[in-house]
Design an enzyme around this catalytic site. Structure first.
Site, PDB file in Angstrom:
ATOM      1  N   SER A  40      44.923   4.882  43.857  1.00  0.00           N
ATOM      2  CA  SER A  40      45.920   3.894  43.478  1.00  0.00           C
ATOM      3  C   SER A  40      46.940   3.798  44.602  1.00  0.00           C
ATOM      4  CB  SER A  40      46.598   4.353  42.186  1.00  0.00           C
ATOM      5  OG  SER A  40      47.875   3.785  42.083  1.00  0.00           O
TER       6      SER A  40
ATOM      7  N   THR B  72      27.620   8.746  17.592  1.00  0.00           N
ATOM      8  CA  THR B  72      27.413   7.463  16.917  1.00  0.00           C
ATOM      9  C   THR B  72      28.815   6.998  16.539  1.00  0.00           C
ATOM     10  OG1 THR B  72      27.202   8.445  14.725  1.00  0.00           O
ATOM     11  CG2 THR B  72      25.157   8.140  15.945  1.00  0.00           C
ATOM     12  N   HIS B  73      29.065   5.702  16.642  1.00  0.00           N
ATOM     13  CA  HIS B  73      30.418   5.154  16.414  1.00  0.00           C
ATOM     14  C   HIS B  73      31.441   5.791  17.354  1.00  0.00           C
ATOM     15  CE1 HIS B  73      28.708   3.704  12.573  1.00  0.00           C
ATOM     16  NE2 HIS B  73      28.146   4.899  12.544  1.00  0.00           N
TER      17      HIS B  73
ATOM     18  N   GLU C  97      33.460   0.212  36.930  1.00  0.00           N
ATOM     19  CA  GLU C  97      34.274  -0.875  36.353  1.00  0.00           C
ATOM     20  C   GLU C  97      33.840  -2.232  36.887  1.00  0.00           C
ATOM     21  OE1 GLU C  97      38.740   0.484  35.470  1.00  0.00           O
ATOM     22  OE2 GLU C  97      38.062   1.032  37.464  1.00  0.00           O
TER      23      GLU C  97
ATOM     24  N   ASN D  38      10.820 -32.836  46.085  1.00  0.00           N
ATOM     25  CA  ASN D  38      10.818 -32.312  44.708  1.00  0.00           C
ATOM     26  C   ASN D  38       9.848 -31.142  44.542  1.00  0.00           C
ATOM     27  OD1 ASN D  38      12.541 -34.397  44.364  1.00  0.00           O
ATOM     28  ND2 ASN D  38      11.212 -35.620  43.038  1.00  0.00           N
TER      29      ASN D  38
ATOM     30  N   GLN E 292      19.558 -29.433  41.569  1.00  0.00           N
ATOM     31  CA  GLN E 292      20.002 -28.812  42.818  1.00  0.00           C
ATOM     32  C   GLN E 292      21.017 -27.691  42.545  1.00  0.00           C
ATOM     33  OE1 GLN E 292      20.651 -31.212  46.442  1.00  0.00           O
ATOM     34  NE2 GLN E 292      22.810 -30.740  46.190  1.00  0.00           N
TER      35      GLN E 292
ATOM     36  N   SER F 292      23.651 -29.735  50.061  1.00  0.00           N
ATOM     37  CA  SER F 292      23.445 -28.394  49.491  1.00  0.00           C
ATOM     38  C   SER F 292      23.120 -27.391  50.587  1.00  0.00           C
ATOM     39  CB  SER F 292      22.304 -28.439  48.473  1.00  0.00           C
ATOM     40  OG  SER F 292      21.125 -28.912  49.100  1.00  0.00           O
TER      41      SER F 292
ATOM     42  N   LYS G 199      45.931   9.394  41.054  1.00  0.00           N
ATOM     43  CA  LYS G 199      44.812   8.636  40.484  1.00  0.00           C
ATOM     44  C   LYS G 199      43.538   8.683  41.316  1.00  0.00           C
ATOM     45  CE  LYS G 199      44.759   6.126  37.342  1.00  0.00           C
ATOM     46  NZ  LYS G 199      45.411   4.854  37.037  1.00  0.00           N
TER      47      LYS G 199
END
Ligand code: ARG
Length: 462
Positions: free
Chosen positions: A278, A156-157, A291, A111, A323, A24, A284
């Site tokens: 872009s 709202t919504h 994002e 441990n 681990q 590890s 763009k």
């Protein structure tokens, strides 16, 4: 090839595949500074209790400090066959100080050692995150203060509902990130517990002084049960849950910034420095930062689920499965810190299109509730007033007008209670200034919330 600490019992060499599979060091190598700090405290405790001599302790501590420097300066080659950070450091210590190094691991096991390292790491990182969150919360306060007279539709919504101050909307995020900060502070109480001395699982026969070790490492509490000390990962799950919730908040503001910067909304423009273009469409300018933050939310949730799944049904005490806790933990810490930092820098550079936001409040019947309130204030029961305003909306829709574009005569046809004063009642300014109920969007309320937040962030409140 290095000799294994368990070679006494084994007659065969570890298979190369197993070495690679069980190692590890690529992940836990980053715990080295905490591992060494913990070992130094352990040495001091062993000397104080007479388990090793003062001379042995100072030679061990000297060796450990040297290793810390070497690793920091890149003069240390981690070895896969030594499995993890603990054994890599111990092996090097033998080279540095000779036989005395073999005494470091007295009254200790990997441990409890790994449990200590992770707790020290997470304590430091949780404090860092709380500090970073305070900087972000300050940014929300600063923008809210600077834009106190900017209005926009509240939704709202995702349908226009009632006008609100932009500051009120932003201070909603301040509240969310403040709760996140409180949650991390609370989690810290359970992270900040010293497990060393539990040894493999049952404690040790040596006359150790765990409270002294805790004092050396600035832990206010010592874990109470040795079995729990080496098998508890609740504190990691709790941290990952708090981080996930914090990312929920980031994903929500990200979604809003993405929508708001579209041509359809046009409410904000992210600065060029925090946008990307872009490779094919020259026009763009993309909101990649929000994002990506929105996308990284999924990874952070995944890390939390990974830990829940890892720990589910594990028998007591330590199991090697555990681990696997570090990769998701480190990834979440890194991701969350990066998200907080980028938002703290991106938000002050964002352009707020006050006029477009303001204009959006004057269409879409955002004042229909207020027309009903107007009639109710004049004595009409609210249910009736609601239906009366609804009829006016339906009429205005047919006429392709807003309520405030109707003439007094037209409005009066819905109720004789309507007088000329309705027009000021239906303006955005009045709709906002009348919402004085505690926690409502009236400017004086929002200013008070901003002042309270400023005092809290300046520490005047604690
Ligand atoms: N690398 C191990 C971990 O991260 C350290 C503890 C190993 N303990 C053991 N009994 N093999 O969990």
């Amino acid at each position: 090839m290095s000799e294994k600490p368990w070679n006494g019992r084994f007659s065969e060499k570890t298979d190369k595949l197993v070495e690679a599979f069980t190692s590890s060091i690529n992940v836990d190598g980053r715990l080295y500074a905490y591992d060494i700090e913990g070992s130094v405290a352990h040495c001091k405790m062993l000397a104080k209790t007479g388990i090793i001599t003062e001379a042995e302790a100072s030679s061990l501590i000297r060796g450990l400090d040297k290793i810390k420097q070497d690793i920091a300066q890149g003069n240390f080659q981690f070895d896969d066959s030594l499995e993890d950070v603990h054994m890599n450091i111990e092996a090097r210590l033998v080279e540095e100080v000779g036989a005395a190094a073999r005494k470091l691991h007295t009254a200790r096991s990997r441990n409890d050692q790994v449990a200590l390292d992770v707790r020290m790491y997470l304590r430091a990182e949780t404090l860092n995150i709380i500090t970073l969150l305070a900087e972000l919360r300050q940014v929300f306060v600063d923008i809210s203060k600077a834009h106190i007279d900017t209005v926009l539709p509240g939704y709202t919504h995702l349908q226009r509902a009632q006008p609100v101050l932009l500051s009120h909307h932003l201070m909603a995020y301040y509240e969310m990130f403040s709760r996140d900060s409180d949650r991390f502070r609370d989690a810290l109480k359970r992270i900040n517990v010293m497990p060393l001395g539990a040894a493999a699982l049952a404690g040790t026969t040596y006359p150790i002084d765990r409270h002294y070790t805790a004092k050396c490492l600035d832990f206010p509490k010592v874990s109470a049960n040795s079995i729990d000390s080496v098998s508890d990962r609740d504190f990691i799950i709790e941290f990952l849950s708090s981080a996930s919730l914090c990312m929920v908040h980031f994903s929500r503001i990200s979604e809003e910034l993405i929508l708001w910067s579209s041509s359809e909304f046009g409410f904000i423009e992210l600065s060029d420095a925090f946008s990307t273009g872009s490779s094919i469409m020259p026009q763009k300018k993309n909101p990649d930062v929000p994002e990506l933050v929105r996308g990284k939310t999924g990874t952070v949730f995944g890390n939390m689920i990974a830990l829940f799944t890892l720990m589910k049904s594990l028998p007591l005490a330590y199991n090697r499965d555990m681990q696997e806790d570090k990769k998701p933990l480190f990834d979440t810490v890194d991701t969350l810190k990066a998200c907080i930092e980028i938002y703290t820098n991106m938000l002050p550079n964002m352009k707020i299109n006050k006029d477009i936001m303001g204009r959006a409040t004057s269409s879409g019947f955002l004042n229909a509730t207020d027309m009903a309130d107007y009639l109710a204030v004049k004595g009409m029961p609210f249910r009736e007033a609601h239906s009366c305003a609804g009829k006016a909306v339906s009429y205005a829709l047919n006429e392709k007008k807003e309520l405030h574009d109707l003439s007094l005569e037209e409005l009066k046809s819905f109720s004789s209670l309507i007088e000329n004063d309705i027009f000021s009642f239906l303006t955005t300014e009045q709709m906002i200034s009348r919402r004085k109920s505690f926690g409502g969007t009236a400017t004086e309320n929002v200013m008070a919330a901003i002042t309270a937040a400023e005092r809290l962030l300046n520490g005047e409140d604690s």
